[in-house]
Motif scaffolding. Structure first.
Motif, PDB file in Angstrom:
ATOM      1  N   SER A 253       0.831  -1.210   0.000  1.00 14.81           N
ATOM      2  CA  SER A 253       0.000   0.000   0.000  1.00 14.81           C
ATOM      3  C   SER A 253       0.864   1.257   0.000  1.00 14.81           C
ATOM      4  N   ALA A 254       2.010   1.210   0.709  1.00 18.25           N
ATOM      5  CA  ALA A 254       2.895   2.378   0.719  1.00 18.25           C
ATOM      6  C   ALA A 254       3.518   2.604  -0.643  1.00 18.25           C
ATOM      7  N   ARG A 255       3.855   1.496  -1.366  1.00 18.56           N
ATOM      8  CA  ARG A 255       4.434   1.654  -2.703  1.00 18.56           C
ATOM      9  C   ARG A 255       3.407   2.232  -3.677  1.00 18.56           C
ATOM     10  N   ILE A 256       2.171   1.803  -3.544  1.00 15.68           N
ATOM     11  CA  ILE A 256       1.122   2.364  -4.404  1.00 15.68           C
ATOM     12  C   ILE A 256       0.936   3.849  -4.111  1.00 15.68           C
ATOM     13  N   GLY A 257       0.918   4.206  -2.816  1.00 15.35           N
ATOM     14  CA  GLY A 257       0.776   5.611  -2.458  1.00 15.35           C
ATOM     15  C   GLY A 257       1.929   6.450  -2.969  1.00 15.35           C
ATOM     16  N   ALA A 258       3.178   5.935  -2.838  1.00 13.59           N
ATOM     17  CA  ALA A 258       4.339   6.685  -3.326  1.00 13.59           C
ATOM     18  C   ALA A 258       4.272   6.885  -4.825  1.00 13.59           C
TER      19      ALA A 258
ATOM     20  N   ARG B 123     -11.562  -0.472  -7.067  1.00 13.79           N
ATOM     21  CA  ARG B 123     -11.753  -1.792  -7.663  1.00 13.79           C
ATOM     22  C   ARG B 123     -10.955  -1.903  -8.955  1.00 13.79           C
ATOM     23  N   ALA B 124     -11.017  -0.836  -9.797  1.00 14.28           N
ATOM     24  CA  ALA B 124     -10.316  -0.873 -11.081  1.00 14.28           C
ATOM     25  C   ALA B 124      -8.807  -0.907 -10.886  1.00 14.28           C
ATOM     26  N   LEU B 125      -8.297  -0.065  -9.968  1.00 16.72           N
ATOM     27  CA  LEU B 125      -6.850  -0.022  -9.767  1.00 16.72           C
ATOM     28  C   LEU B 125      -6.344  -1.326  -9.154  1.00 16.72           C
TER      29      LEU B 125
ATOM     30  N   LEU C 169      -3.449  -3.646 -10.894  1.00 17.11           N
ATOM     31  CA  LEU C 169      -2.175  -3.932 -10.234  1.00 17.11           C
ATOM     32  C   LEU C 169      -2.074  -5.359  -9.720  1.00 17.11           C
ATOM     33  N   GLY C 170      -3.197  -6.075  -9.724  1.00 18.05           N
ATOM     34  CA  GLY C 170      -3.161  -7.450  -9.236  1.00 18.05           C
ATOM     35  C   GLY C 170      -3.028  -7.542  -7.729  1.00 18.05           C
ATOM     36  N   VAL C 171      -3.633  -6.583  -7.021  1.00 19.76           N
ATOM     37  CA  VAL C 171      -3.600  -6.596  -5.566  1.00 19.76           C
ATOM     38  C   VAL C 171      -5.029  -6.560  -5.056  1.00 19.76           C
TER      39      VAL C 171
ATOM     40  N   THR D  72      -8.584  -3.959  -0.732  1.00 15.37           N
ATOM     41  CA  THR D  72      -8.270  -3.417   0.592  1.00 15.37           C
ATOM     42  C   THR D  72      -6.918  -2.696   0.593  1.00 15.37           C
ATOM     43  N   THR D  73      -5.965  -3.251  -0.163  1.00 15.51           N
ATOM     44  CA  THR D  73      -4.637  -2.631  -0.231  1.00 15.51           C
ATOM     45  C   THR D  73      -4.712  -1.269  -0.905  1.00 15.51           C
ATOM     46  N   VAL D  74      -5.460  -1.165  -2.005  1.00 16.41           N
ATOM     47  CA  VAL D  74      -5.598   0.117  -2.700  1.00 16.41           C
ATOM     48  C   VAL D  74      -6.362   1.109  -1.829  1.00 16.41           C
TER      49      VAL D  74
END
Length: 484
Positions: free
Chosen positions: A12-17, A38-40, A44-46, A49-51
């Motif tokens: 989640s931190a890498r996505i935010g960065a 949902r789309a992101l 990203l294949g995650v 909840t992580t997004v």
């Protein structure tokens, strides 16, 4: 989307960065809608909840905005980062005048960690009263308060009461509780005095030679430093009438730093009379006044002050440990409120746990028991240093300032002052840390034309001291003549 940052952060931190980088690059301008969680997540294949966690973090940081039933958008007012100038890197942020003055003098060199170091101010780790300190901490921790909050910026009442009693019996100094301000070492006390008592352009009298860190504090505050020579009895107060008025005088009357003179009663009276006549404040730095080896410690200059002209600075850095960062000021009653507010703005208060433990040591007698032991141990170290200098240098070295304190000055007879740097360099090459006296002079022309070293002895055991001086002598004898 572009590749997300390396996998050294949680997902989640890498996505935010990555999202912050795209916002900074202008790919998502203010008000732009982001993909749904949902789309992101599918892209990203995650997990969703992580997004969602990444979006929530960016909302909390102010990069994104959310509204019920609407897409998440880039917050208004978020601007893309400017592209780097083609001519080169951006200039560093501009320092204030205070900041530029701080950098005007180079920092003193530090010996390698592996060296036998004679740096003044270091204490032997073996001297620290571990058992007594641990017991004091346990006593304090068992008194866990019901509420944790900020206290009086002057310091814990219990510690100030303990210091009030200690200063009366040990230094002949009487004061009210509100006149004591606990600080993070005497260096912070000096800084508070500079900020509260000195305006740019004000004249500050300082001993020459003297404590370089204090000189730097006052110079950074914009003071005009007025150096006054010292002799075997400390500050030459007979020079004060010709110097005229000043805003403040910084002195070390109990053990002049670095030459070791003790200011006699007549000079103390002259200094106080001058301060009263011209409205000056005296900052008395009693940095190691507890250490006298042939007599009991002399009373503080502050004990003679009847006009409220003296600010007294004390510390436990030379009695317990410099790592504790605990010191104290005794200020004139008229300045008590100003110092309390300045301390509040500086850092709210000194660390409460250490204050409380020191209060226990003082009230239960552990501090003074430790101090008696420390005096005996340091007397042995001083004797070892004096004997080693006599054995290996004989009449080539003259010692000054050894009657008190935790350092002495070794003058090399017949060796010009210009050789100091070479002596220190040869010593460092041999694994010995020694420190020239020259940088402690404000006026280079006022110093004697002979090389001198400031040698602290409290950080080493006697055998280490003897080894260090033997190696120093060998390094100087084996190298080029130190007089050249």
């Amino acid at each position: 989307m572009d590749a997300i940052p390396p996998r050294t952060l949680p997902t989640s931190a890498r996505i935010g960065a990555d999202l912050k980088a795209q916002i900074a690059a202008g790919l998502y301008p203010p008000g732009a809608a982001l993909p749904s969680t949902r789309a992101l997540a599918a892209e990203l294949g995650v997990s969703r909840t992580t997004v969602t966690a990444a979006y929530d973090q960016l909302v909390a940081e102010g990069y994104l905005e959310t509204r019920p039933g609407a897409r998440t958008r880039v917050a208004a007012g978020i601007l893309p980062s400017a592209a780097p100038a083609a001519a080169g890197p951006n200039p560093a942020p501009r320092l204030s005048t205070f900041g530029r003055r701080l950098l005007a003098e180079p920092a003193p060199p530090v010996a390698p960690a592996s060296a036998i170091d004679f740096r003044y101010g270091d204490l032997s780790g073996d001297d620290f009263p571990i058992l007594a300190w641990r017991r004091a901490l346990n006593v304090v921790l068992l008194r866990r308060p019901a509420r944790l909050g900020y206290g009086d910026p002057r310091g814990l009442p219990a510690l100030r009461a303990a210091l009030q009693a200690y200063l009366w019996r040990a230094r002949g100094l009487r004061c009210g509780l509100d006149q004591i301000v606990v600080v993070n070492g005497s260096q912070q006390g000096i800084d508070l005095c500079a900020r509260l008592l000195v305006d740019p352009g004000d004249r500050v009298v300082m001993e020459d030679p003297g404590y370089g860190a204090a000189r730097k504090v006052f110079a950074a505050a914009g003071a005009a430093i007025v150096p006054v020579p010292v002799d075997a009895e400390g500050l030459q107060t007979g020079r004060l009438p010709e110097i005229g008025p000043a805003r403040l005088a910084y002195v070390t009357p109990s053990h002049q730093f670095p030459l070791g003179g003790v200011l006699p009663a007549a000079r103390r009276q002259a200094l106080l009379a001058w301060a009263e006549a011209c409205g000056a404040t005296i900052l008395e730095d009693d940095y190691d006044g507890e250490y006298r080896f042939d007599a009991r410690p002399v009373e503080a200059l502050r004990s003679l002050d009847r006009a409220g002209r003296v600010v007294y600075a004390g510390t436990v850095s030379k009695t317990l440990s410099p790592q504790l960062r605990l010191g104290y000021l005794v200020v004139p009653e008229a300045l008590s409120a100003a110092f309390a507010e300045a301390k509040r703005l500086a850092d709210r208060q000194a660390p409460g746990l250490e204050q409380a433990a020191l209060a226990v040591l003082l009230t239960e007698g552990g501090y003074e028991r430790h101090l008696r032991q420390a005096r005996r141990r340091n007397a042995g170290r001083r004797a070892a240093l004096l004997a080693a200098l006599a054995d290996h240098f004989g009449g080539r070295v003259r010692v000054e300032g050894a009657a008190a304190g935790l350092h002495l000055v070794a003058w090399f007879e017949g060796v010009p002052a210009a050789a100091e740097a070479g002596i220190a360099a040869a010593a460092r090459a041999a694994g010995i840390g020694v420190y020239p006296v020259g940088p402690l002079y404000h006026d280079p022309l006022a110093r004697p034309d002979r090389a001198g070293l400031l040698l602290g002895f409290a950080g080493n055991e006697p055998e280490t001291i003897r080894t260090g001086i033997r190696r120093l002598a060998a390094a100087l004898d084996d190298g080029p003549p130190i007089g050249t």
